[in-house]
Design a protein around this motif. Structure first.
Motif, PDB file in Angstrom:
ATOM      1  N   ALA A 175      -3.905   3.787   2.895  1.00  0.00           N
ATOM      2  CA  ALA A 175      -2.499   3.387   2.787  1.00  0.00           C
ATOM      3  C   ALA A 175      -1.865   3.947   1.521  1.00  0.00           C
ATOM      4  O   ALA A 175      -0.695   4.365   1.531  1.00  0.00           O
ATOM      5  N   LYS A 213      -3.439  -7.558   6.190  1.00  0.00           N
ATOM      6  CA  LYS A 213      -2.233  -6.875   6.680  1.00  0.00           C
ATOM      7  C   LYS A 213      -1.092  -7.020   5.691  1.00  0.00           C
ATOM      8  O   LYS A 213      -0.400  -6.042   5.363  1.00  0.00           O
ATOM      9  N   CYS A 244       1.421  -1.707   8.991  1.00  0.00           N
ATOM     10  CA  CYS A 244       0.061  -2.160   9.261  1.00  0.00           C
ATOM     11  C   CYS A 244       0.049  -3.028  10.509  1.00  0.00           C
ATOM     12  O   CYS A 244       0.947  -3.862  10.710  1.00  0.00           O
TER      13      CYS A 244
END
Length: 255
Positions: free
Chosen positions: A30, A50, A60
């Motif tokens: 990420a 998340k 996500c």
């Protein structure tokens, strides 16, 4: 010069992402710009992870999945593809580790380890591989271990070693089979890193002495020290690298 490690626009699926190394892998991808789908059996923990990933500025998706239930894997892959449109990266991280003396190990205990650590890796790779073959692109990263390559004197880890050794050869086989589809398949072999799975081992009396004996760097791994390997195999920096195993082990398997 192009940033070879930029994952902006890519979609990664990480299994076993409710805790430990799976969370670290998801966050590492990420931070490089990838949108991430996280999968595991513990839905409550997935939702917490998340939220943490979304704070990094990417999308996500949390998807419950048991990697031994192929119907759930098929549903997970379909859900991720429908949500994001494609799956570019798979981190096959779900696994277990339990030390049981070989002469005392039941059939069920043997199968519990080998099925999750090897069968589960294959099942997920198979279903994600279908998507990657169709889109003619993919990066698969399987989680091996230093015990893909070596055992440890006196340590009761026969099932774990067998399963992680199998992951190494599965990686090579899938890499050879799917290279024609522009899919790379590689494996990472960590030594001992802090995680939910290893916390009891790291806390064992005498384990520091074991690390001093077997690891030239004399210590376990630290949070973040696997990030470079996962990003390398997930990115265009590894476009001509497939079927490989990268030990991240402080030199453990060098001696």
């Amino acid at each position: 010069m192009k940033n070879l490690f930029d994952l902006t626009g890519k979609v990664a699926l990480v299994t076993g992402a409710s805790s430990g190394l799976g969370v670290q892998f998801a966050k590492a991808l990420a931070r490089q710009g990838a949108d991430v789908a996280i999968a595991a059996r513990r839905v409550d923990r997935l939702e917490q992870v998340k939220a943490e990933i979304e704070e990094l500025g990417v999308r996500c998706l949390a998807v419950p999945c048991d990697v031994l239930k192929t119907d759930q894997i098929v549903e997970m892959v379909q859900t991720v593809k429908e949500h994001f449109g494609h799956i570019d990266i798979l981190v096959n991280n779900a696994g277990v580790g339990k030390g049981i003396p070989a002469e005392m190990q039941t059939d069920e205990e043997w199968l519990s380890t080998t099925r999750i650590n090897l069968d589960g890796v294959y099942y997920v790779a198979r279903e994600v591989g279908k998507v990657m073959i169709e889109q003619k692109y993919g990066k698969i990263i399987n989680l091996g271990s230093i015990h893909s390559m070596v055992a440890m004197a006196g340590s009761p880890i026969s099932a774990y070693c067998a399963s992680k050794g199998g992951v190494l050869m599965l990686t090579k086989a899938l890499a050879s089979e799917w290279a024609k589809h522009n899919i790379t398949v590689n494996a990472i072999g960590p030594a001992y890193f802090p995680s939910e799975m290893t916390q009891d081992v790291l806390a064992m009396e005498g384990f520091d002495a074991v690390v001093q004996m077997y690891c030239p760097m004399g210590r376990p791994g630290r949070d973040g020290e696997l990030d470079g390997a996962i990003v390398y195999f997930a990115s265009d920096a590894s476009s001509y690298t497939t079927g490989q195993y990268l030990a991240v082990d402080g030199g453990w398997t060098a001696i």
